[in-house]
Write an enzyme that holds these catalytic residues in place. Structure first.
Site, PDB file in Angstrom:
ATOM      1  N   ARG A 239      -7.613   8.252  -4.005  1.00 15.30           N
ATOM      2  CA  ARG A 239      -8.179   6.957  -4.352  1.00 15.30           C
ATOM      3  C   ARG A 239      -9.324   6.606  -3.407  1.00 15.30           C
ATOM      4  NH1 ARG A 239      -2.527   3.654  -5.694  1.00 15.30           N
ATOM      5  NH2 ARG A 239      -2.537   4.133  -7.944  1.00 15.30           N
ATOM      6  N   HIS A 240     -10.054   5.562  -3.780  1.00 17.00           N
ATOM      7  CA  HIS A 240     -11.182   5.116  -2.972  1.00 17.00           C
ATOM      8  C   HIS A 240     -10.732   4.820  -1.548  1.00 17.00           C
ATOM      9  CE1 HIS A 240     -14.236   2.089  -1.609  1.00 17.00           C
ATOM     10  NE2 HIS A 240     -15.040   3.011  -2.113  1.00 17.00           N
ATOM     11  N   GLY A 241     -11.552   5.253  -0.568  1.00 20.27           N
ATOM     12  CA  GLY A 241     -11.157   5.097   0.823  1.00 20.27           C
ATOM     13  C   GLY A 241     -10.926   3.659   1.236  1.00 20.27           C
ATOM     14  N   LEU A 243      -9.919   1.368  -1.074  1.00 22.69           N
ATOM     15  CA  LEU A 243      -9.132   0.788  -2.178  1.00 22.69           C
ATOM     16  C   LEU A 243      -9.902  -0.337  -2.853  1.00 22.69           C
ATOM     17  CD1 LEU A 243      -5.521   0.736  -0.646  1.00 22.69           C
ATOM     18  CD2 LEU A 243      -6.534   2.421  -2.197  1.00 22.69           C
TER      19      LEU A 243
END
Length: 412
Positions: A239-241, A243
């Protein structure tokens, strides 16, 4: 001589005529000097007797490939810099050089009496470029600096992996190559300054410094969650670093994995329409980025349900037709044979004299109107020592024959 004779040749390589003494080893410095060689510089790689550590790794499986990747288009010399004669040869080479690059532990060159002050006294136009793990002037300066140790110290490992599992290193040697790119940029900047002002500087790049900006997404989450009880852990898996995006993940297909990211509402609407679920675009659970992030588990489940019923290629082509940012997760066999990189000349097949037929990368830096330098295979250890001594220092054959055994003797 006519005025025409003074006109610059627009097809010359940008660094044509620049002479670089390369004392660097492994990845960090050699990548910077490879970029310089690919831009036309004459790079003289000087190794200790027995070769630099990356060359020595060649006894293990395919470990010789990285040396070939990073040291093409360079001349290879052997000098024992612990000997008086080896130091004298280096000093003579420095007198006519533009740049010296080294990535020894801080203080090593000074102990050899070959530090920046000593060499720039011989050649005031010499740009002295060094790189280390943590810099030469901080409390960490004596710490061992390998890509793994810098990843650990710099926060890369703590932000890589899944929150319920131990931290892991990034697969690529990020810290080494980030530093190498920054080192090249610093050298190019210093050459530009010298051209304008005549000032030649000592410059330094620390691996820790070079990689820190890459933590930006994770740092965004860190700053946003400071003081919040039970704040999200720094490791977010795929997931995106920070979030801060959803969907943003690697999703299963019937034969592999597909990475998908939706940047904003337009991509989200295109995705759900392509999935045959247009009603999700206006679903109050997913109507805005903030709502999708809050419901990212549900979002991921919806997307996974759709991708898992299709092949990787089918899902990729379908989403690309709808302009949804995505990419198949490919293995190294696919990457080495990537049709885009081969078509653009970014990857090239090379018949290497010792490794056979291999794939090597060209420089990512391109200059309009300038033909790319033909990639030359890396040379054998010390194979250019005699030629460099003759061409650059004017030694005759008898002097070279007498000195070679001493210059390349086994280190003591």
């Amino acid at each position: 001589m006519s005025a025409v004779d003074h006109q610059p040749d627009p097809t010359r390589q940008p660094l044509d005529g620049i002479v670089v003494i390369d004392l660097s080893q492994i990845y960090n410095g050699p990548y910077a000097t490879f970029l310089m060689a690919a831009a036309g510089a004459t790079v003289i790689k000087i190794e200790p007797p027995g070769g630099e550590p990356l060359r020595r790794r060649g006894v293990v499986g395919g470990a010789a490939l990285p040396f070939a990747m990073l040291n093409g288009c360079k001349q290879c010399m052997v000098l024992d810099l612990k000997s008086a004669e080896g130091k004298a040869v280096l000093r003579d080479l420095v007198r006519e050089a533009d740049v010296l690059v080294e990535n020894y532990a801080p203080g090593t060159m000074e102990r050899l009496e070959l530090g920046a002050d000593a060499l720039q006294a011989l050649n005031p136009r010499l740009i002295y470029a060094c790189s280390s793990g943590f810099g030469s002037d901080g409390p960490y300066k004596s710490y061992p600096a390998m890509d793994l140790t810098v990843q650990a110290m710099a926060g890369v490992m703590s932000t890589t992996g899944y929150p319920d599992r131990p931290p892991v290193k990034a697969g690529p040697a990020l810290c080494d190559f980030f530093a190498g790119v920054h080192l090249y940029g610093a050298i190019a900047t210093a050459l530009f300054e010298r051209e304008r002002t005549g000032t030649a500087r000592r410059l330094e790049v620390a691996m820790q410094d070079a990689v820190y900006p890459a933590l930006s997404s994770s740092l965004g989450m860190y700053w946003g969650q400071r003081g919040v009880e039970n704040s999200p852990p720094p490791r977010t898996g795929n997931r995106h670093g920070g979030l801060a995006e959803a969907p943003y993940n690697v999703y299963p297909t019937s034969d592999g994995w597909l990475a998908i990211i939706c940047v904003g509402d337009v991509h989200w609407r295109s995705l759900v329409r392509t999935m045959g679920r247009p009603e999700l675009a206006d679903d109050p659970r997913f109507g805005s980025l903030k709502q999708r992030v809050a419901a990212m588990d549900e979002v991921d489940a919806l997307v996974s349900d759709w991708t898992s019923r299709r092949t990787k290629e089918e899902a990729f082509q379908t989403l690309m037709a709808s302009k949804v940012p995505c990419a198949p997760v490919r293995d190294l066999e696919e990457v080495v044979n990537d049709p885009n990189m081969h078509a653009r000349g970014s990857l090239q097949w090379q018949d290497h004299p010792t490794l056979g037929r291999i794939v090597v990368q060209n420089s990512p830096l391109r200059y309009a109107g300038v033909p790319r330098r033909q990639l030359e295979p890396s040379h054998e250890l010390g194979s250019d020592t005699a030629a460099v001594l003759k061409a650059r220092l004017g030694w005759d054959d008898a002097a070279i024959a007498a000195a070679l055994p001493r210059l390349s003797r086994t280190e003591h």
